[in-house]
Design an enzyme around this catalytic site. Sequence first.
Site, PDB file in Angstrom:
ATOM      1  CG  ASN A   9       7.668   4.161   5.938  1.00 27.35           C
ATOM      2  OD1 ASN A   9       8.339   5.097   5.522  1.00 27.35           O
ATOM      3  ND2 ASN A   9       7.797   3.669   7.158  1.00 27.35           N
ATOM      4  CD1 TRP A  10       7.957   4.339  -0.807  1.00 26.90           C
ATOM      5  CD2 TRP A  10       8.665   6.128  -1.967  1.00 26.90           C
ATOM      6  NE1 TRP A  10       7.236   4.384  -1.982  1.00 26.90           N
ATOM      7  CE2 TRP A  10       7.655   5.471  -2.711  1.00 26.90           C
ATOM      8  CE3 TRP A  10       9.250   7.279  -2.511  1.00 26.90           C
ATOM      9  CZ2 TRP A  10       7.236   5.929  -3.964  1.00 26.90           C
ATOM     10  CZ3 TRP A  10       8.827   7.743  -3.758  1.00 26.90           C
ATOM     11  CH2 TRP A  10       7.836   7.078  -4.477  1.00 26.90           C
ATOM     12  CE  LYS A  11      10.409   1.320   6.937  1.00 24.99           C
ATOM     13  NZ  LYS A  11      10.711   0.141   7.715  1.00 24.99           N
ATOM     14  CG  HIS A  95       7.831   3.741  11.517  1.00 26.76           C
ATOM     15  ND1 HIS A  95       8.993   3.075  11.777  1.00 26.76           N
ATOM     16  CD2 HIS A  95       7.178   3.038  10.560  1.00 26.76           C
ATOM     17  CE1 HIS A  95       9.043   2.005  10.989  1.00 26.76           C
ATOM     18  NE2 HIS A  95       7.966   1.962  10.235  1.00 26.76           N
ATOM     19  CD  GLU A  97      12.173   1.832  10.539  1.00 28.72           C
ATOM     20  OE1 GLU A  97      12.033   2.819   9.794  1.00 28.72           O
ATOM     21  OE2 GLU A  97      11.952   0.655  10.175  1.00 28.72           O
ATOM     22  CD  GLU A 169       4.477  -0.493  10.531  1.00 28.68           C
ATOM     23  OE1 GLU A 169       4.487  -0.819   9.344  1.00 28.68           O
ATOM     24  OE2 GLU A 169       5.238   0.367  11.006  1.00 28.68           O
ATOM     25  N   GLY A 175      11.082  -5.173   8.391  1.00 29.87           N
ATOM     26  CA  GLY A 175      12.348  -5.257   7.660  1.00 29.87           C
ATOM     27  C   GLY A 175      13.121  -6.539   7.922  1.00 29.87           C
ATOM     28  CB  SER A 215       8.127  -8.832   6.540  1.00 36.24           C
ATOM     29  OG  SER A 215       9.337  -8.433   7.176  1.00 36.24           O
ATOM     30  N   GLY A 236       7.019  -1.263   3.796  1.00 40.10           N
ATOM     31  CA  GLY A 236       8.331  -0.637   3.716  1.00 40.10           C
ATOM     32  C   GLY A 236       9.078  -1.124   2.485  1.00 40.10           C
ATOM     33  N   GLY A 237       9.928  -2.123   2.664  1.00 41.13           N
ATOM     34  CA  GLY A 237      10.807  -2.612   1.588  1.00 41.13           C
ATOM     35  C   GLY A 237      10.089  -2.886   0.274  1.00 41.13           C
TER      36      GLY A 237
HETATM   37  P1  PGA Z   1       8.818  -3.503   5.994  1.00 38.45           P
HETATM   38  O1  PGA Z   1       8.546  -2.129   6.785  1.00 38.45           O
HETATM   39  O2  PGA Z   1       7.645  -3.710   5.085  1.00 38.45           O
HETATM   40  O3  PGA Z   1      10.104  -3.272   5.266  1.00 38.45           O
HETATM   41  O4  PGA Z   1       8.919  -4.578   7.019  1.00 38.45           O
HETATM   42  C1  PGA Z   1       7.262  -1.787   7.240  1.00 38.45           C
HETATM   43  C2  PGA Z   1       7.283  -0.475   7.971  1.00 38.45           C
HETATM   44  O5  PGA Z   1       8.253  -0.175   8.679  1.00 38.45           O
HETATM   45  O6  PGA Z   1       6.335   0.324   7.860  1.00 38.45           O
END
Ligand code: PGA
Length: 252
Positions: A9-11, A95, A97, A169, A175, A215, A236-237
């Site tokens: 997930n490149w956000k 998600h 977020e 998640e 994050g 993470s 994500g990251g």
């Molecule tokens: P993260 O994000 O790996 O940066 O914790 C995961 C996600 O939000 O899907």
Amino acid sequence: MRTQFIAGNWKMNLTQSSAAELAAGLVSELDGNTDVDVAICPSFGFLAGVAEQLGSSHIALGAQNLYPAEAGAYTGELNAEMLLDLKCEYVILGHSERRHLPDLSESNAFINLKIKSAISVGLKPILCVGELLEEREAERTTEVVEEQLENSLTDITAEQMDIITIAYEPVWAIGTGEVATPDQAEAVHGNIRQWLRTRFSDQIADATRIQYGGSVKPENARELLIQPNIDGALVGGAALSVDSFTGIIENA
Ligand code: PGA
């Protein structure tokens, strides 16, 4: 029996050129690795450029959201048909977020409409669920996750579950660098599978892939991914560099 599924997930990151470069790097690194299903989910604006890089590689393309309506007066939105047209196979829905950013505050009912909209055209949803830190501390994790599943999947049939992936998640792990322990994650994944067994069937419970997200890095991927009910990761990251994303895939 369930093929591991790692999605990036490149956000809201990268630029047109760095997104294309990352996709090209992944294609050349992962070429030939077909043991694991892989998808990358760039911003809307980079979907076409990334699709071009992916070409006929086995890395699938996904989007991070959709709007559940037919084409029309919805300024700034994209619908499921448009995502298919942009060569997306997957879409991340629900998600945290989007659930928790105050100006977004997406409800389970809205997420349910999005799921229905995606499956109506064959776009495969990755449905995210997970508890906040205060909910975990109040021992409400199971209740919160089940309520999200129940209400995001209202009216969804067993047949439709065939194309849905679930991503657990925990919000406190996204994050933050604070990953759930393998035992913490496995416990929730086991509960989600049990919920699927009751709500749908043994067959659906055994076939549905449940990713862990929060993470995930090459260093912690293996201990999570060897758990019996963890079938992949939503990253994500660590999905933003070729080395770390392929490092996770190599551990799957
Ligand atoms: P993260 O994000 O790996 O940066 O914790 C995961 C996600 O939000 O899907």
